[in-house]
Design a protein around this motif. Structure first.
Motif, PDB file in Angstrom:
ATOM      1  N   ARG A   3      44.428  25.564  49.763  1.00 35.72           N
ATOM      2  CA  ARG A   3      43.393  26.126  49.347  1.00 35.72           C
ATOM      3  C   ARG A   3      43.351  27.864  49.780  1.00 35.72           C
ATOM      4  NH1 ARG A   3      42.022  24.481  44.698  1.00 35.72           N
ATOM      5  NH2 ARG A   3      41.768  22.363  44.847  1.00 35.72           N
ATOM      6  N   TYR A   4      43.493  28.511  48.989  1.00 37.01           N
ATOM      7  CA  TYR A   4      43.647  30.213  49.248  1.00 37.01           C
ATOM      8  C   TYR A   4      42.279  30.651  50.141  1.00 37.01           C
ATOM      9  CZ  TYR A   4      45.187  34.981  49.654  1.00 37.01           C
ATOM     10  OH  TYR A   4      45.611  36.029  50.158  1.00 37.01           O
ATOM     11  N   PRO A   5      42.544  30.976  51.505  1.00 38.46           N
ATOM     12  CA  PRO A   5      41.156  31.251  51.911  1.00 38.46           C
ATOM     13  C   PRO A   5      40.263  32.516  51.402  1.00 38.46           C
ATOM     14  CG  PRO A   5      43.051  32.155  53.332  1.00 38.46           C
ATOM     15  CD  PRO A   5      43.461  31.448  52.169  1.00 38.46           C
ATOM     16  N   ASP A   6      39.915  32.380  50.153  1.00 34.40           N
ATOM     17  CA  ASP A   6      39.267  33.599  49.618  1.00 34.40           C
ATOM     18  C   ASP A   6      37.996  33.006  49.212  1.00 34.40           C
ATOM     19  OD1 ASP A   6      39.640  31.807  47.597  1.00 34.40           O
ATOM     20  OD2 ASP A   6      40.595  33.130  46.214  1.00 34.40           O
ATOM     21  N   GLY A   7      37.486  31.928  49.734  1.00 37.56           N
ATOM     22  CA  GLY A   7      36.000  31.542  49.475  1.00 37.56           C
ATOM     23  C   GLY A   7      35.959  30.842  48.125  1.00 37.56           C
ATOM     24  N   GLY A   8      36.966  30.456  47.539  1.00 39.31           N
ATOM     25  CA  GLY A   8      36.961  30.232  46.043  1.00 39.31           C
ATOM     26  C   GLY A   8      37.061  31.351  45.021  1.00 39.31           C
ATOM     27  N   MET A   9      37.173  32.273  45.563  1.00 36.67           N
ATOM     28  CA  MET A   9      37.173  33.494  44.490  1.00 36.67           C
ATOM     29  C   MET A   9      38.179  33.337  43.319  1.00 36.67           C
ATOM     30  SD  MET A   9      35.887  36.451  43.559  1.00 36.67           S
ATOM     31  CE  MET A   9      34.830  36.734  44.723  1.00 36.67           C
ATOM     32  N   HIS A  10      39.463  32.861  43.526  1.00 38.65           N
ATOM     33  CA  HIS A  10      40.509  32.637  42.725  1.00 38.65           C
ATOM     34  C   HIS A  10      39.997  31.817  41.548  1.00 38.65           C
ATOM     35  CE1 HIS A  10      40.760  29.033  45.170  1.00 38.65           C
ATOM     36  NE2 HIS A  10      41.399  28.391  44.271  1.00 38.65           N
ATOM     37  N   ARG A  11      39.044  30.865  41.967  1.00 32.68           N
ATOM     38  CA  ARG A  11      38.398  30.249  40.856  1.00 32.68           C
ATOM     39  C   ARG A  11      37.270  30.920  40.095  1.00 32.68           C
ATOM     40  NH1 ARG A  11      39.409  24.683  41.246  1.00 32.68           N
ATOM     41  NH2 ARG A  11      37.507  24.085  39.944  1.00 32.68           N
ATOM     42  N   ASP A  12      36.652  31.657  40.746  1.00 36.84           N
ATOM     43  CA  ASP A  12      35.750  32.601  39.870  1.00 36.84           C
ATOM     44  C   ASP A  12      36.646  33.672  39.047  1.00 36.84           C
ATOM     45  OD1 ASP A  12      33.756  31.657  41.287  1.00 36.84           O
ATOM     46  OD2 ASP A  12      33.548  33.418  42.809  1.00 36.84           O
ATOM     47  N   ILE A  13      37.694  34.163  39.490  1.00 35.64           N
ATOM     48  CA  ILE A  13      38.738  34.941  38.581  1.00 35.64           C
ATOM     49  C   ILE A  13      39.148  34.350  37.288  1.00 35.64           C
ATOM     50  CG2 ILE A  13      40.671  36.093  38.600  1.00 35.64           C
ATOM     51  CD1 ILE A  13      40.013  36.860  41.553  1.00 35.64           C
ATOM     52  N   LEU A  14      39.570  32.876  37.437  1.00 33.42           N
ATOM     53  CA  LEU A  14      39.953  32.071  36.405  1.00 33.42           C
ATOM     54  C   LEU A  14      38.643  31.977  35.416  1.00 33.42           C
ATOM     55  CD1 LEU A  14      42.152  29.637  38.265  1.00 33.42           C
ATOM     56  CD2 LEU A  14      42.902  31.659  36.684  1.00 33.42           C
ATOM     57  N   ALA A  15      37.518  31.830  35.952  1.00 33.41           N
ATOM     58  CA  ALA A  15      36.319  31.420  34.987  1.00 33.41           C
ATOM     59  C   ALA A  15      36.022  32.653  34.235  1.00 33.41           C
ATOM     60  CB  ALA A  15      35.106  31.078  35.996  1.00 33.41           C
ATOM     61  N   ARG A  16      36.232  33.852  35.043  1.00 42.02           N
ATOM     62  CA  ARG A  16      35.842  35.234  34.351  1.00 42.02           C
ATOM     63  C   ARG A  16      36.910  35.150  33.250  1.00 42.02           C
ATOM     64  NH1 ARG A  16      35.170  38.345  39.626  1.00 42.02           N
ATOM     65  NH2 ARG A  16      37.394  38.640  39.253  1.00 42.02           N
ATOM     66  N   SER A  17      38.018  34.448  33.407  1.00 42.32           N
ATOM     67  CA  SER A  17      39.089  34.882  32.128  1.00 42.32           C
ATOM     68  C   SER A  17      38.885  33.816  30.841  1.00 42.32           C
ATOM     69  CB  SER A  17      40.474  34.506  32.660  1.00 42.32           C
ATOM     70  OG  SER A  17      40.806  35.504  33.899  1.00 42.32           O
ATOM     71  N   GLY A  18      37.667  33.039  31.045  1.00 45.85           N
ATOM     72  CA  GLY A  18      37.284  32.164  30.026  1.00 45.85           C
ATOM     73  C   GLY A  18      37.719  30.817  30.412  1.00 45.85           C
ATOM     74  N   LEU A  19      38.150  30.267  31.336  1.00 47.98           N
ATOM     75  CA  LEU A  19      38.358  28.995  31.648  1.00 47.98           C
ATOM     76  C   LEU A  19      37.479  28.111  31.987  1.00 47.98           C
ATOM     77  CD1 LEU A  19      42.165  29.779  33.377  1.00 47.98           C
ATOM     78  CD2 LEU A  19      41.618  28.974  31.074  1.00 47.98           C
ATOM     79  N   GLY A  20      37.515  26.874  31.597  1.00 45.44           N
ATOM     80  CA  GLY A  20      36.433  25.757  32.365  1.00 45.44           C
ATOM     81  C   GLY A  20      37.017  25.293  33.435  1.00 45.44           C
ATOM     82  N   GLU A  21      36.042  24.441  34.128  1.00 40.61           N
ATOM     83  CA  GLU A  21      36.428  23.599  35.430  1.00 40.61           C
ATOM     84  C   GLU A  21      37.318  22.859  35.308  1.00 40.61           C
ATOM     85  OE1 GLU A  21      35.015  24.320  38.486  1.00 40.61           O
ATOM     86  OE2 GLU A  21      34.058  26.097  37.626  1.00 40.61           O
TER      87      GLU A  21
END
Length: 130
Positions: free
Chosen positions: A23-41
């Motif tokens: 897990r990249y130590p970004d507080g989950g921001m990478h997941r937020d970036i992927l979600a902004r790109s339109g991807l689901g969980e």
């Protein structure tokens, strides 16, 4: 290519990439970036988890290494398309951005202890074949 050939890191050629499953130590921001790109969980989970049989501490993929560019201004690195491509915030990524394409998981991982930066690694031909 010899079975035990070590390969140079050259632009535009296929190179083995060691990808760590952490897990990249970004507080989950990478997941937020992927979600902004339109991807689901479910799709985000699939993209951020190694396939079964591959694990940490292994070379797990072959990638094509493209051009590296210097992007000094954090505002330029923070453009939505740049952040989506890097799956990192402009503040978190380095100033040098390298295009990586044609990523393909290996049929099985090759154990290798990580090192900082770009380094040579020996990958048996048999590991590249399905």
């Amino acid at each position: 290519m010899r079975d035990d050939a070590a390969h140079d890191f050259r632009r535009g050629s296929r190179r083995r990439g060691m990808f760590r499953c952490r897990r990249y130590p970004d507080g989950g921001m990478h997941r937020d970036i992927l979600a902004r790109s339109g991807l689901g969980e479910a799709e985000i989970d699939r993209l951020t988890t190694l396939p079964e049989g591959l694990s940490r501490g292994e070379i797990v993929a072959v990638v094509r290494v493209g051009k590296t560019v210097l992007v000094e201004d954090e505002a330029d690195r923070s453009a939505p398309d740049v952040e989506a491509g890097a799956v990192a915030t402009g503040a978190a990524m380095g100033r040098y951005l390298t295009t990586i394409t044609d990523a393909r998981f290996l049929p099985r991982g090759v154990p290798l202890r990580g090192q900082p930066g770009v380094f040579r690694a020996t990958v048996p031909r048999s590991a590249l074949e399905g």
